[in-house]
Scaffold this active site. Structure first.
Site, PDB file in Angstrom:
ATOM      1  N   ARG A  72       0.811  -1.384   0.015  1.00 15.23           N
ATOM      2  CA  ARG A  72      -0.117  -0.273   0.031  1.00 15.23           C
ATOM      3  C   ARG A  72       0.773   1.297   0.032  1.00 15.23           C
ATOM      4  O   ARG A  72       0.402   2.364  -0.619  1.00 15.23           O
ATOM      5  CB  ARG A  72      -1.137  -0.095   1.392  1.00 15.23           C
ATOM      6  N   LYS A 131     -18.967 -16.878   1.933  1.00 12.68           N
ATOM      7  CA  LYS A 131     -20.382 -16.974   2.233  1.00 12.68           C
ATOM      8  C   LYS A 131     -20.899 -16.305   0.706  1.00 12.68           C
ATOM      9  O   LYS A 131     -20.389 -15.455   0.199  1.00 12.68           O
ATOM     10  CB  LYS A 131     -20.765 -16.062   3.257  1.00 12.68           C
ATOM     11  N   GLY A 148      -8.703  -9.409  -0.750  1.00 11.32           N
ATOM     12  CA  GLY A 148      -7.355  -9.539  -0.003  1.00 11.32           C
ATOM     13  C   GLY A 148      -6.930 -11.061  -0.237  1.00 11.32           C
ATOM     14  O   GLY A 148      -5.491 -11.417  -0.683  1.00 11.32           O
ATOM     15  N   GLY A 186     -12.999  -4.235  -0.083  1.00  8.50           N
ATOM     16  CA  GLY A 186     -14.517  -3.617   0.370  1.00  8.50           C
ATOM     17  C   GLY A 186     -14.862  -2.480  -0.680  1.00  8.50           C
ATOM     18  O   GLY A 186     -15.940  -2.760  -1.093  1.00  8.50           O
TER      19      GLY A 186
HETATM   20  P1  AMP Z   1     -14.183 -14.127   1.821  1.00 11.98           P
HETATM   21  O1  AMP Z   1     -13.790 -13.328   2.807  1.00 11.98           O
HETATM   22  O2  AMP Z   1     -15.726 -14.199   1.916  1.00 11.98           O
HETATM   23  O3  AMP Z   1     -13.714 -13.859   0.283  1.00 11.98           O
HETATM   24  O4  AMP Z   1     -13.817 -15.708   2.080  1.00 11.98           O
HETATM   25  C1  AMP Z   1     -12.569 -16.033   2.361  1.00 11.98           C
HETATM   26  C2  AMP Z   1     -12.336 -17.251   3.034  1.00 11.98           C
HETATM   27  O5  AMP Z   1     -13.305 -18.153   2.762  1.00 11.98           O
HETATM   28  C3  AMP Z   1     -10.847 -17.807   3.349  1.00 11.98           C
HETATM   29  O6  AMP Z   1     -10.515 -17.590   4.487  1.00 11.98           O
HETATM   30  C4  AMP Z   1     -11.199 -19.019   3.054  1.00 11.98           C
HETATM   31  O7  AMP Z   1     -10.474 -19.951   4.040  1.00 11.98           O
HETATM   32  C5  AMP Z   1     -12.551 -19.358   3.064  1.00 11.98           C
HETATM   33  N1  AMP Z   1     -13.041 -20.549   2.444  1.00 11.98           N
HETATM   34  C6  AMP Z   1     -12.905 -20.839   1.070  1.00 11.98           C
HETATM   35  N2  AMP Z   1     -13.391 -21.894   0.851  1.00 11.98           N
HETATM   36  C7  AMP Z   1     -13.929 -22.684   1.827  1.00 11.98           C
HETATM   37  C8  AMP Z   1     -14.750 -23.856   1.863  1.00 11.98           C
HETATM   38  N3  AMP Z   1     -14.838 -24.511   1.313  1.00 11.98           N
HETATM   39  N4  AMP Z   1     -15.013 -23.963   3.338  1.00 11.98           N
HETATM   40  C9  AMP Z   1     -14.877 -23.080   4.248  1.00 11.98           C
HETATM   41  N5  AMP Z   1     -14.135 -21.864   4.008  1.00 11.98           N
HETATM   42  C10 AMP Z   1     -13.967 -21.723   2.914  1.00 11.98           C
END
Ligand code: AMP
Length: 420
Positions: free
Chosen positions: A36, A222, A378, A401
């Site tokens: 950054r 999610k 990230g 974000g």
């Molecule tokens: P996000 O911040 O929503 O982009 O999610 C990122 C996180 O999702 C990372 O820390 C990953 O470890 C987690 N992640 C990715 N695939 C899976 C999965 N199949 N089960 C659980 N967590 C996951």
């Protein structure tokens, strides 16, 4: 676009909102990743190269309105000096007499860094000092009070300089004193720095002028975090690839067995709706077909491979499987525009990092063959860096974000303030 390119900073003092919210080592407070800081260098160099002076302001961490040594920007000074190749000055309070004096004495070619803006609750405009048991009435009054003193805070910051540059893309989605409110103090003299300019150009290329086929790859934990961006992208993309933990909400919604994989039970209908909408709009949705499963959420867990909709009982899918890597890579290889946000698996654990790395490589290969690729968020950026592919991607975004909100079609307060 109001950028700094055609502006002459000669003899001027520019107050520049940068994003120096960098990770620090917990014991030594040394900067562990200076991406950054390096991102802000072209803007700083332009200002001082013109014969102007730069007053840099930023937040670091979440001090919630309370000065604390571990959140002091003084820890970042040596790294800025090394990256910039120049000694800089530091004001131990972002407003007040000393900051005023240091700013007044600043000569052309010099750089002053102000202490963490979030040592004041006025920066975010949130009444942090309020106790947890405050009544609604008290909360309302406290909020009004902070908003009032926020004006004074913005006045003080603005009084330090002749013009304003916002180059903090990572906080452009926040309506804070230094990102949005201050611009009004510099009519005709507030503009975007080079970093924000390049971020906006990259995102607009994808959102408004994408060469087809356009493929969006969404991953992460999610569906609920990505729903708005998916909905906005359904209007624009030809292909939507879904991976990561959110896969399982879609698979369960379609009647598959997901074992104990992560799943948002209350989003099953939403997942179905997305699939129906995509079909109506002629968007091809690609979900994983197989997965690497684990018997525990653990780096040393036992693993097996199954069809994605046949996860054995007691197991959870933590990465996309080899068939899926092939399927996704083929779609990516045929794309002319690629947008990627979110990992394909629990890439923090080596056993479940392969799918994410393979997708990063597929995007780099497609880029080498002429596709335009934009990677943001990230985790995806970390995966690109880990695989040493950053220079093989057309644009790697610095703002997680902020990028998501822009891609959702929202107007970012930090962008709006300058555009108006
Ligand atoms: P996000 O911040 O929503 O982009 O999610 C990122 C996180 O999702 C990372 O820390 C990953 O470890 C987690 N992640 C990715 N695939 C899976 C999965 N199949 N089960 C659980 N967590 C996951």
């Amino acid at each position: 676009m109001k950028t700094i390119d055609n502006y002459n900073f000669n003899g001027k003092k520019a107050i520049v909102r940068v994003d120096f919210n960098v990770p620090l080592d917990k014991a030594t407070f040394q900067v562990t990743d200076d991406t950054r800081i390096r991102g802000a260098l072209p803007t700083i160099k332009k200002i001082i190269g013109d014969g102007g002076a730069a007053i840099l302001m930023s937040h670091l961490g979440r001090p919630n309105g309370k000065p604390q040594d571990k959140f002091s920007l003084k820890h970042v000074v040596p790294t800025i000096e090394k990256d910039l190749g120049l000694k800089i000055k530091f004001a131990p309070d972002c407003v007040g007499d000393e900051a005023k004096k240091l700013a007044a004495e600043l000569k052309p070619g010099e750089v002053l860094l102000l202490e963490n803006l979030r040592f004041y609750e006025e920066e975010e405009g949130k009444p942090y000092s309020l106790g947890e048991n405050a009544t609604d009435e008290e909360k309302k009054a406290a909020k009004a009070k902070v908003k009032e003193s926020q004006k004074e805070f913005v006045n003080k910051l603005a009084s330090l300089a002749d013009c304003y540059v916002n180059d903090a893309f990572g906080t452009a989605h926040r309506a804070h004193a230094s990102t949005a409110l201050i611009a009004a103090h510099f009519p005709g003299n507030s503009m975007f720095g080079y970093l924000i300019e390049s971020e906006l150009k990259a995102m607009d290329k994808v959102l408004k002028a994408a060469d087809k086929p356009f493929t969006a790859i969404m991953g992460g934990a999610k569906v609920s975090d990505k729903i708005l961006i998916i909905e906005n992208l359904l209007e624009k993309v030809n292909n939507l690839i879904i991976g990561g933990g959110m896969t399982y909400t879609f698979i369960k919604a379609q009647g598959g067995s997901i074992g104990k994989s992560i799943c948002e039970e209350d989003k099953l209908d939403l997942a179905k709706e997305i699939l129906t909408k995509a079909k109506a709009k002629g968007v091809n949705v690609y979900l994983p077909v197989d997965a690497i499963n684990a018997d525990a959420f653990d780096a040393n867990a036992n693993t097996n491979i199954s069809k994605v909709n046949e996860t054995p009982d007691g197991w959870m899918g933590l990465d996309i499987g080899p068939e899926t890597v092939k399927l996704f890579s083929d779609v990516i290889a045929k794309s002319k525009t690629i947008l990627w946000n979110g990992p394909m698996g629990v890439f923090e654990m080596e056993k479940f990092a392969h799918g994410t790395s393979a997708i990063a490589k597929a995007i780099a290969d497609a880029t080498a063959k002429g596709a335009y690729s934009l990677v943001g968020g990230g985790d995806s950026v970390a995966a690109v860096n880990k695989n040493k592919l950053a220079d093989k991607i057309s644009y790697v975004s610095t703002g997680g974000g902020a990028m998501l909100e822009y891609m959702e079609g929202k107007e970012l307060p930090g962008i709006k303030a300058i555009r108006e």
